[in-house]
Design an enzyme around this catalytic site. Structure first.
Site, PDB file in Angstrom:
ATOM      1  CE1 TYR A  11      45.732  35.669  34.957  1.00 34.27           C
ATOM      2  CE2 TYR A  11      43.380  36.324  35.535  1.00 34.27           C
ATOM      3  CZ  TYR A  11      44.207  35.888  34.589  1.00 34.27           C
ATOM      4  OH  TYR A  11      44.173  35.340  33.451  1.00 34.27           O
TER       5      TYR A  11
ATOM      6  CG  ASP B 147      42.403  44.119  37.918  1.00 34.98           C
ATOM      7  OD1 ASP B 147      41.100  43.784  38.001  1.00 34.98           O
ATOM      8  OD2 ASP B 147      43.172  43.153  37.615  1.00 34.98           O
TER       9      ASP B 147
ATOM     10  CE  LYS C 215      37.056  37.318  37.362  1.00 36.08           C
ATOM     11  NZ  LYS C 215      38.133  37.363  37.431  1.00 36.08           N
TER      12      LYS C 215
HETATM   13  C1  LIG Z   1      39.316  37.388  36.680  1.00 41.21           C
HETATM   14  C2  LIG Z   1      40.211  38.602  36.663  1.00 41.21           C
HETATM   15  C3  LIG Z   1      40.979  39.245  35.597  1.00 41.21           C
HETATM   16  C4  LIG Z   1      40.594  38.823  34.208  1.00 41.21           C
HETATM   17  O1  LIG Z   1      39.356  38.939  33.583  1.00 41.21           O
HETATM   18  P1  LIG Z   1      38.682  37.864  32.534  1.00 41.21           P
HETATM   19  O2  LIG Z   1      37.345  38.509  32.338  1.00 41.21           O
HETATM   20  O3  LIG Z   1      38.893  36.352  32.974  1.00 41.21           O
HETATM   21  O4  LIG Z   1      39.829  38.159  31.398  1.00 41.21           O
HETATM   22  C5  LIG Z   1      41.495  40.508  35.706  1.00 41.21           C
HETATM   23  N1  LIG Z   1      41.882  40.898  37.049  1.00 41.21           N
HETATM   24  C6  LIG Z   1      41.326  40.334  38.076  1.00 41.21           C
HETATM   25  C7  LIG Z   1      41.604  41.051  39.443  1.00 41.21           C
HETATM   26  C8  LIG Z   1      40.636  39.227  37.951  1.00 41.21           C
HETATM   27  O5  LIG Z   1      40.283  38.728  38.976  1.00 41.21           O
END
Ligand SMILES: *Cc1c(COP(=O)(O)O)cnc(C)c1O
Length: 429
Positions: A144, A239, A267
């Site tokens: 994701y 990511d 995060k």
């Molecule tokens: C949470 C997450 C996102 C998206 O971040 P948001 O701040 O919720 O838009 C993208 N990539 C990964 C791997 C994530 O866990």
């Protein structure tokens, strides 16, 4: 345990907010029941509107590596608040945070701050396309990367396919610019590069997957991605929105010793406030406006409160011993879970990398999204509610990561294992 006010608030909230939540997984659709409304958190504990006290393993889905309301973060925030909440002009703290991030994550020479992980991945891809002057991207089924159109795609059948829209409203032609391959599958990657190599601007990957449950990279998988992207001159994007600052000061790229071209962070970076970033090689980052032609902007980007909370968090985790302590706590919990599974002969497997883990029921191993989807979701729902009854607050879906923080005490973890033992006894009786 009495749950009355949450139910009332949930009914009322549904009148004004779709599903009563501002992000879908919060609605507990995967496990059933009514989500708890939370009033406050302290350390590893959260408290709901009915006054119940839970040991929290969601940690706001990743940011709270120090736990809730950490004094160090609060002190910075209080000081920042008194000085004004936003200026729309550069501040000294943004430089301090950028410098800190570059020191912790050496592959990042330059970075830009944004407000969410979604923005970070979306713009990293725009940059990669501009840099390579190519249009296609490769993502992995089950990873994701936020909810921007081009990344909200799913795989067709096969180990490597053209992406299909994963939501109404995503245009098929755009989804088709995203190629989807199976995670941990060297051949799938080989196949997409064989067919589309010269059109591929970027490969984006969670170096440790956290969004189909925790799935570690198979040995050699990340270095395979590094080699193949280098050879075909596409951009490798890690990511690390979850893994950044969680698995090591320098994230998964430090742990597995792979240097991506671009990295997305979020995060933990914001210490519990909305903050994310993308960064990497200067040569690519210099394409970004106003230095270069690739447009990106944000009214609240680099917000002073978020920057201060993030900086306080990064300073705290840079202290010696952080990752040894996290590893010890998380291992204690995972070992405890494993012993309970064995004791009650419950089929399941625990995937763990550092302080992130997922317990999959009904399967022996999980290496990709197909294997993850074979897990026993009904048992997971019973597990979730059984643990909740015993005051343990877990991610309310089977394909999420349980997060251990520095705030979890040995007593918290022991209680959690005891709760799992007690639930398992009832479950297998
Ligand atoms: C949470 C997450 C996102 C998206 O971040 P948001 O701040 O919720 O838009 C993208 N990539 C990964 C791997 C994530 O866990």
């Amino acid at each position: 345990m009495k749950i009355i006010k949450s139910k009332q608030l949930y009914m009322a909230a549904r009148e004004r907010i779709p599903g009563a939540v501002n992000s879908p997984v919060r609605a507990w659709r995967a496990v059933g029941g009514v989500p708890l409304f939370i009033t406050r958190g302290k350390g590893a504990h959260i408290f709901d509107v009915d006054g119940n006290d839970f040991i929290d393993f969601v940690g706001s889905w990743g940011p709270l590596i120090l736990g809730h309301a950490h004094p160090c973060v609060l002190r910075e925030l209080q000081d920042a608040l008194l000085k004004g909440t936003t200026f729309g002009a550069p501040t000294e703290q943004e430089l301090a945070l950028a410098t800190k991030v570059c020191r912790l994550v050496p592959s990042i020479e330059k970075l830009r701050l944004v407000n969410s992980g979604t923005e970070a991945t979306m713009t990293a891809i725009r940059l990669a396309r501009a840099f390579t002057q190519r249009s296609k991207i490769v993502k992995f089924d089950g990873c994701y990367h936020g909810h921007s159109d081009g990344l909200l795609v799913k795989a067709g059948s096969g180990i490597a396919t053209l992406g299909l829209p994963d939501s109404p409203g995503v245009v098929a032609a755009l989804a088709a610019e995203t190629l989807v391959a199976r995670y941990n599958d060297h051949d799938a990657v080989q196949e997409v590069f064989h067919s589309y190599g010269d059109d591929i601007a970027a490969v984006i990957v969670e170096p440790v997957c956290g969004n189909m449950g925790v799935i570690p990279p198979a040995p050699g998988f990340l270095s395979h991605l590094r080699k193949i992207t280098r050879r075909s001159r596409s951009v490798l994007i890690f990511d690390e929105v979850i893994t950044g600052f969680r698995l090591a000061p320098g994230g998964a790229q430090e742990l597995y010793r792979i240097t991506p071209d671009l990295t997305c962070l979020g995060k933990i970076l914001g210490g519990g406030l909305p903050l994310a970033a993308f960064g990497g090689r200067g040569e690519i980052m210099n394409l970004l406006a106003p230095e270069g032609p690739v447009y990106q902007a944000g009214t609240l980007s680099g917000n002073p409160l978020a920057v201060r909370a993030g900086l306080a968090t990064l300073k705290w985790i840079s202290r010696r011993g952080t990752y040894r302590v996290l590893e010890k706590k998380a291992k204690y919990l995972a070992d405890g879970f494993a012993q309970v599974l064995a004791k009650y002969r419950i089929t399941g497997t625990i995937n763990r990398v550092g302080s992130m883990m997922t317990l999959f029921f009904g399967v022996d191993r999980v290496r990709n999204s197909e294997e993850a989807r074979q897990c026993d979701r009904e048992r997971f729902a019973r597990f979730f509610h059984g643990m909740l009854q015993r005051a343990i607050y877990l991610p309310p879906a089977p394909f999420e990561a349980l997060m251990v923080s520095l705030a979890h005490t040995e007593a918290d973890l022991r209680k959690t294992i005891e709760a799992f033992d007690s639930w398992s006894a009832g479950e297998t009786r």
